[in-house]
Design a protein around this motif. Structure first.
Motif, mmCIF file in Angstrom:
data_model
loop_
_atom_site.group_PDB
_atom_site.id
_atom_site.type_symbol
_atom_site.label_atom_id
_atom_site.label_comp_id
_atom_site.label_asym_id
_atom_site.label_seq_id
_atom_site.Cartn_x
_atom_site.Cartn_y
_atom_site.Cartn_z
ATOM 1 N N ARG A 222 0.860 -1.180 0.000
ATOM 2 C CA ARG A 222 0.000 0.000 0.000
ATOM 3 C C ARG A 222 0.894 1.226 0.000
ATOM 4 O O ARG A 222 1.868 1.281 0.765
ATOM 5 N N MET A 223 0.602 2.173 -0.860
ATOM 6 C CA MET A 223 1.427 3.369 -0.948
ATOM 7 C C MET A 223 0.560 4.561 -1.297
ATOM 8 O O MET A 223 -0.538 4.422 -1.860
ATOM 9 N N SER A 224 1.035 5.730 -0.936
ATOM 10 C CA SER A 224 0.361 6.963 -1.352
ATOM 11 C C SER A 224 1.419 7.975 -1.750
ATOM 12 O O SER A 224 2.539 7.986 -1.199
ATOM 13 N N THR A 226 1.972 12.160 -3.662
ATOM 14 C CA THR A 226 1.388 13.434 -4.074
ATOM 15 C C THR A 226 1.999 13.864 -5.393
ATOM 16 O O THR A 226 3.068 13.405 -5.791
ATOM 17 N N THR A 230 -4.609 9.502 -10.270
ATOM 18 C CA THR A 230 -4.759 8.047 -10.250
ATOM 19 C C THR A 230 -4.343 7.415 -11.571
ATOM 20 O O THR A 230 -3.714 6.361 -11.588
ATOM 21 N N CYS A 248 -5.984 2.128 -7.771
ATOM 22 C CA CYS A 248 -5.543 3.486 -7.438
ATOM 23 C C CYS A 248 -6.758 4.357 -7.125
ATOM 24 O O CYS A 248 -7.726 4.370 -7.883
ATOM 25 N N THR A 251 -7.394 10.119 -2.281
ATOM 26 C CA THR A 251 -7.788 10.210 -0.880
ATOM 27 C C THR A 251 -8.349 11.600 -0.580
ATOM 28 O O THR A 251 -8.227 12.537 -1.381
ATOM 29 N N THR A 256 -2.728 10.396 -3.855
ATOM 30 C CA THR A 256 -3.182 9.240 -4.625
ATOM 31 C C THR A 256 -2.661 7.976 -3.948
ATOM 32 O O THR A 256 -1.458 7.860 -3.700
ATOM 33 N N GLU A 257 -3.589 7.076 -3.646
ATOM 34 C CA GLU A 257 -3.220 5.841 -2.938
ATOM 35 C C GLU A 257 -3.335 4.660 -3.886
ATOM 36 O O GLU A 257 -4.250 4.596 -4.713
ATOM 37 N N THR A 259 -3.074 0.277 -3.926
ATOM 38 C CA THR A 259 -2.906 -1.023 -3.282
ATOM 39 C C THR A 259 -2.687 -2.060 -4.376
ATOM 40 O O THR A 259 -3.232 -1.930 -5.484
ATOM 41 N N THR A 279 4.096 9.691 0.534
ATOM 42 C CA THR A 279 3.653 10.055 1.876
ATOM 43 C C THR A 279 3.443 8.820 2.747
ATOM 44 O O THR A 279 3.358 8.923 3.961
ATOM 45 N N ASP A 280 3.394 7.648 2.124
ATOM 46 C CA ASP A 280 3.231 6.403 2.885
ATOM 47 C C ASP A 280 3.628 5.231 1.996
ATOM 48 O O ASP A 280 3.376 5.253 0.785
#
Length: 303
Positions: A222-224, A226, A230, A248, A251, A256-257, A259, A279-280
């Protein structure tokens, strides 16, 4: 062990379908599969407890169909359906087995009983299922055989005793003994075995080292990020080798997240995200259990 095209038929039921593999001396070889896959039938056939319909199995250099007392004393066997005489104490029962299996070092039985927290003075009929299983483990290990054949050996054992059992397996391997064990508990095989055969419907689906299975296992990520939408993130990640189930989304914070699942080499994925503003990022350990379960349920290939 050298197993070549072993088949076992019970009437119209073909329980083993051309099983072939080798087990190196001093290694720990695990057979894993769902209940009914043929694990117990395979073990009984290799030891000639039941006779193979066709094929050949050599155990410790001897055709198992010619196995006599001399060969059997070199083997420690723990059956999956363990049945014990209940009218005697554990100590007396183990003495009886020692008379059959051959010399047991002085103090060896007591040492194993102490490690497994088993009172040998109690009548067998008064023991719980787990304690009866401990007796079975002791009788298999006590004469330090060249080959251990263990069918679902931790059945009924609590987690602490399961770890103690895995310690016994490791020590046996380090002492040059060969261990052949079956289980439907994937984590147990992962901890114990050098090489794993996955059995399904009487056929071996694959044989691989635990490390090879881990390398081919599924990671969840899982990643996000900026600075991109998407569609852009999907285009950046889409088509990467081993990446699947990509989703995608945008959020509430504007990031943009994504999985996905990832199998195999991480380097292409790392290169693809190298210039992104992340950011993650969460990348889980490979899920060996999920990978093996997929092999259980995948469509069978005709052979």
């Amino acid at each position: 062990m050298e197993v070549t095209d072993v088949t076992k038929r019970f009437g119209t039921n073909l329980a083993l379908k051309g099983v072939s593999f080798t087990v190196a001396r001093g290694s720990v070889f695990g057979v894993i599969g769902p209940n009914g896959a043929g694990k117990t039938t395979l073990m009984r056939t290799l030891l000639d407890i039941i006779r193979a319909t066709s094929g050949r199995a050599a155990v410790l250099g001897t055709d198992s169909r010619n196995a006599g007392p001399e060969l059997r004393r070199r083997i420690g066997y723990l059956p999956g359906d363990l049945v014990l005489e209940g009218r005697v104490s554990g100590a007396r029962l183990l003495k009886h087995y020692a008379d059959i299996s051959g010399p047991v070092r002085e103090g060896r039985i007591e040492q194993l009983a102490d490690r497994l927290k088993l009172d040998l003075n109690r009548p067998v009929r008064n023991l719980s299922k787990g304690n009866k299983q401990k007796l079975g483990v002791i009788q298999a290990f006590m004469h330090e055989p060249e080959l251990l054949v263990l069918d679902e050996p931790t059945s009924g054992l609590d987690p602490l005793m399961q770890q103690e059992f895995l310690g016994l397996v490791q020590e046996a391997s380090e002492a040059g003994q060969t261990v052949f064990l079956s289980s439907h508990v994937i984590s147990e095989i992962q901890q114990a075995a050098d090489e794993v055969a996955i059995l399904r419907d009487g056929r071996i689906v694959t044989i691989a080292s635990v490390e090879e299975l881990r390398n081919s296992a599924i990671r969840h990520l899982r990643m996000s990020a900026t600075g991109l939408g998407t569609a852009q993130l999907a285009a950046r990640l889409g088509g990467l080798p081993g990446l699947g189930d990509l989703d995608c989304t945008l959020t509430a914070t504007g990031a943009t997240e994504a999985t996905a699942t990832l199998r195999g080499d991480l380097q292409p994925f790392v290169q693809a995200i190298g210039t992104l503003t992340l950011t993650d990022l969460v990348l889980e350990e490979p899920d060996l259990e999920e990978s093996v379960l997929k092999l259980y349920s995948s469509p069978e290939v005709d052979s």
